[in-house]
Design an enzyme around this catalytic site. Sequence first.
Site, PDB file in Angstrom:
ATOM      1  N   ARG A   1      47.069  40.822  43.481  1.00 49.33           N
ATOM      2  CA  ARG A   1      46.156  41.607  42.642  1.00 49.33           C
ATOM      3  C   ARG A   1      45.389  42.637  43.470  1.00 49.33           C
ATOM      4  NH1 ARG A   1      42.156  38.614  38.753  1.00 49.33           N
ATOM      5  NH2 ARG A   1      41.575  37.490  40.629  1.00 49.33           N
TER       6      ARG A   1
ATOM      7  N   ARG B   1      33.510  28.056  30.258  1.00 47.88           N
ATOM      8  CA  ARG B   1      34.364  27.396  31.247  1.00 47.88           C
ATOM      9  C   ARG B   1      34.069  25.918  31.362  1.00 47.88           C
ATOM     10  NH1 ARG B   1      36.641  31.091  35.708  1.00 47.88           N
ATOM     11  NH2 ARG B   1      35.906  33.020  34.859  1.00 47.88           N
TER      12      ARG B   1
ATOM     13  N   ARG C   1      39.939  41.338  45.838  1.00 49.40           N
ATOM     14  CA  ARG C   1      38.673  40.656  45.540  1.00 49.40           C
ATOM     15  C   ARG C   1      38.354  39.620  46.622  1.00 49.40           C
ATOM     16  NH1 ARG C   1      38.783  38.667  39.350  1.00 49.40           N
ATOM     17  NH2 ARG C   1      38.098  36.720  40.290  1.00 49.40           N
TER      18      ARG C   1
ATOM     19  N   LYS D   1      44.092  36.950  31.698  1.00 52.29           N
ATOM     20  CA  LYS D   1      42.971  37.014  30.734  1.00 52.29           C
ATOM     21  C   LYS D   1      42.332  38.401  30.731  1.00 52.29           C
ATOM     22  CE  LYS D   1      40.520  33.887  32.949  1.00 52.29           C
ATOM     23  NZ  LYS D   1      41.411  33.429  34.025  1.00 52.29           N
TER      24      LYS D   1
ATOM     25  N   ARG E   1      39.714  27.247  43.031  1.00 51.96           N
ATOM     26  CA  ARG E   1      39.403  27.734  41.676  1.00 51.96           C
ATOM     27  C   ARG E   1      40.338  27.100  40.653  1.00 51.96           C
ATOM     28  NH1 ARG E   1      40.103  33.790  43.046  1.00 51.96           N
ATOM     29  NH2 ARG E   1      40.126  34.136  40.803  1.00 51.96           N
TER      30      ARG E   1
HETATM   31  P1  AP5 Z   1      44.180  39.184  35.708  1.00 51.45           P
HETATM   32  O1  AP5 Z   1      44.271  39.741  34.335  1.00 51.45           O
HETATM   33  O2  AP5 Z   1      43.250  39.833  36.691  1.00 51.45           O
HETATM   34  O3  AP5 Z   1      43.944  37.593  35.665  1.00 51.45           O
HETATM   35  P2  AP5 Z   1      42.750  36.699  35.141  1.00 51.45           P
HETATM   36  O4  AP5 Z   1      43.359  35.648  34.280  1.00 51.45           O
HETATM   37  O5  AP5 Z   1      41.674  37.550  34.530  1.00 51.45           O
HETATM   38  O6  AP5 Z   1      42.325  36.011  36.496  1.00 51.45           O
HETATM   39  P3  AP5 Z   1      40.958  35.946  37.300  1.00 51.45           P
HETATM   40  O7  AP5 Z   1      41.294  35.564  38.706  1.00 51.45           O
HETATM   41  O8  AP5 Z   1      40.166  37.227  37.134  1.00 51.45           O
HETATM   42  O9  AP5 Z   1      40.248  34.796  36.604  1.00 51.45           O
HETATM   43  P4  AP5 Z   1      39.099  33.980  37.172  1.00 51.45           P
HETATM   44  O10 AP5 Z   1      38.784  33.132  36.040  1.00 51.45           O
HETATM   45  O11 AP5 Z   1      39.368  33.300  38.436  1.00 51.45           O
HETATM   46  O12 AP5 Z   1      38.007  35.097  37.588  1.00 51.45           O
HETATM   47  P5  AP5 Z   1      36.674  35.623  36.919  1.00 51.45           P
HETATM   48  O13 AP5 Z   1      36.467  37.000  37.345  1.00 51.45           O
HETATM   49  O14 AP5 Z   1      36.635  35.316  35.457  1.00 51.45           O
HETATM   50  O15 AP5 Z   1      45.672  39.157  36.339  1.00 51.45           O
HETATM   51  C1  AP5 Z   1      45.882  38.674  37.663  1.00 51.45           C
HETATM   52  C2  AP5 Z   1      46.994  39.496  38.343  1.00 51.45           C
HETATM   53  O16 AP5 Z   1      48.249  39.251  37.690  1.00 51.45           O
HETATM   54  C3  AP5 Z   1      46.766  41.013  38.253  1.00 51.45           C
HETATM   55  O17 AP5 Z   1      47.200  41.581  39.465  1.00 51.45           O
HETATM   56  C4  AP5 Z   1      47.623  41.451  37.059  1.00 51.45           C
HETATM   57  O18 AP5 Z   1      48.066  42.795  37.194  1.00 51.45           O
HETATM   58  C5  AP5 Z   1      48.777  40.446  37.117  1.00 51.45           C
HETATM   59  N1  AP5 Z   1      49.300  40.063  35.802  1.00 51.45           N
HETATM   60  C6  AP5 Z   1      48.584  39.797  34.669  1.00 51.45           C
HETATM   61  N2  AP5 Z   1      49.421  39.422  33.676  1.00 51.45           N
HETATM   62  C7  AP5 Z   1      50.682  39.421  34.206  1.00 51.45           C
HETATM   63  C8  AP5 Z   1      51.991  39.121  33.683  1.00 51.45           C
HETATM   64  N3  AP5 Z   1      52.141  38.740  32.414  1.00 51.45           N
HETATM   65  N4  AP5 Z   1      53.045  39.211  34.519  1.00 51.45           N
HETATM   66  C9  AP5 Z   1      52.894  39.622  35.817  1.00 51.45           C
HETATM   67  N5  AP5 Z   1      51.684  39.920  36.358  1.00 51.45           N
HETATM   68  C10 AP5 Z   1      50.599  39.832  35.570  1.00 51.45           C
HETATM   69  O19 AP5 Z   1      35.573  34.654  37.584  1.00 51.45           O
HETATM   70  C11 AP5 Z   1      35.302  34.746  38.975  1.00 51.45           C
HETATM   71  C12 AP5 Z   1      34.255  33.699  39.355  1.00 51.45           C
HETATM   72  O20 AP5 Z   1      33.028  33.942  38.641  1.00 51.45           O
HETATM   73  C13 AP5 Z   1      34.590  32.238  39.032  1.00 51.45           C
HETATM   74  O21 AP5 Z   1      35.397  31.650  40.028  1.00 51.45           O
HETATM   75  C14 AP5 Z   1      33.175  31.622  38.978  1.00 51.45           C
HETATM   76  O22 AP5 Z   1      32.671  31.400  40.273  1.00 51.45           O
HETATM   77  C15 AP5 Z   1      32.347  32.730  38.346  1.00 51.45           C
HETATM   78  N6  AP5 Z   1      32.259  32.581  36.876  1.00 51.45           N
HETATM   79  C16 AP5 Z   1      32.730  33.459  35.944  1.00 51.45           C
HETATM   80  N7  AP5 Z   1      32.492  32.997  34.695  1.00 51.45           N
HETATM   81  C17 AP5 Z   1      31.856  31.807  34.831  1.00 51.45           C
HETATM   82  C18 AP5 Z   1      31.383  30.839  33.908  1.00 51.45           C
HETATM   83  N8  AP5 Z   1      31.504  30.996  32.579  1.00 51.45           N
HETATM   84  N9  AP5 Z   1      30.799  29.721  34.412  1.00 51.45           N
HETATM   85  C19 AP5 Z   1      30.661  29.540  35.724  1.00 51.45           C
HETATM   86  N10 AP5 Z   1      31.101  30.403  36.655  1.00 51.45           N
HETATM   87  C20 AP5 Z   1      31.699  31.536  36.218  1.00 51.45           C
END
Ligand code: AP5
Length: 211
Positions: free
Chosen positions: A122, A88, A155, A13, A166
């Site tokens: 990552r 979410r 992270r 994402k 998660r």
């Molecule tokens: P990356 O692009 O970083 O993946 P992502 O889908 O963004 O995954 P996240 O772990 O960041 O999502 P998340 O939802 O857990 O975290 P967030 O920060 O939003 O890619 C991942 C890896 O794969 C990278 O190394 C990349 O290079 C590689 N990659 C990507 N595409 C690839 C491909 N096609 N092939 C191979 N490799 C690839 O949220 C963190 C926390 O914040 C949550 O757990 C929660 O506690 C809180 N939070 C955030 N938003 C909310 C909300 N709306 N409500 C409540 N809590 C929230």
Amino acid sequence: MNLIIFGPQGSGKGTQAKVIAEKLNIPHISTGDIFRDNINNQTDLGRKAKKYMDVGQLVPDDIVIEMIKVRLSQTDCRPGFILDGYPRTILQAEVLDKITEIDKVLEVWISDKESVSRISGRRSCPIDGSVYHIKYNPPKEEGRCDKCQGKLLVRGDDTEPVIIKRLAQYHEQTEPLKKYYQKQSKLIEVDGMPPIKDVTKEIFEKLRITN
Ligand code: AP5
């Protein structure tokens, strides 16, 4: 264009949202990044969010909703935006529908096994937010950000037990958004399993963005 991108942890994402935002010249709004900035700056919001994020739980709706309302009211969002990490929960989606009109919603799918493998490799830049993968998208110099030379970090919530939690909360609370946006005829399904460039190509084609 007002866009949402959602999918399981590691589906790409954040990676794809950055490319789309740059191409369309719209802000990339990542709720995870906003929380992490607040944690680094030791704000009240950061302190509140950290205790949930560290253990792989969602930050409570009221905190996130207030934050997103403020962010979407800023002038840079007028030409459009891409939301990454919000909504979410169904409640968050319902509130969003009251604040603004969403045009399209991208759901990027990967398997749970792939999710754990990607998150484990990552590496993130704490300075400019760039994201790398030790195998699939390595930086030019090991451990250093290509853009700002910052030291790349793992992270705090990227440990295997936390990833598993998660993912479980994703399936329970976030996956129902698929039906929610299908009913509104806004959902675009994307296969997140191929390499990064191929996923971008599929997204651009489905959004009718020319390269
Ligand atoms: P990356 O692009 O970083 O993946 P992502 O889908 O963004 O995954 P996240 O772990 O960041 O999502 P998340 O939802 O857990 O975290 P967030 O920060 O939003 O890619 C991942 C890896 O794969 C990278 O190394 C990349 O290079 C590689 N990659 C990507 N595409 C690839 C491909 N096609 N092939 C191979 N490799 C690839 O949220 C963190 C926390 O914040 C949550 O757990 C929660 O506690 C809180 N939070 C955030 N938003 C909310 C909300 N709306 N409500 C409540 N809590 C929230």
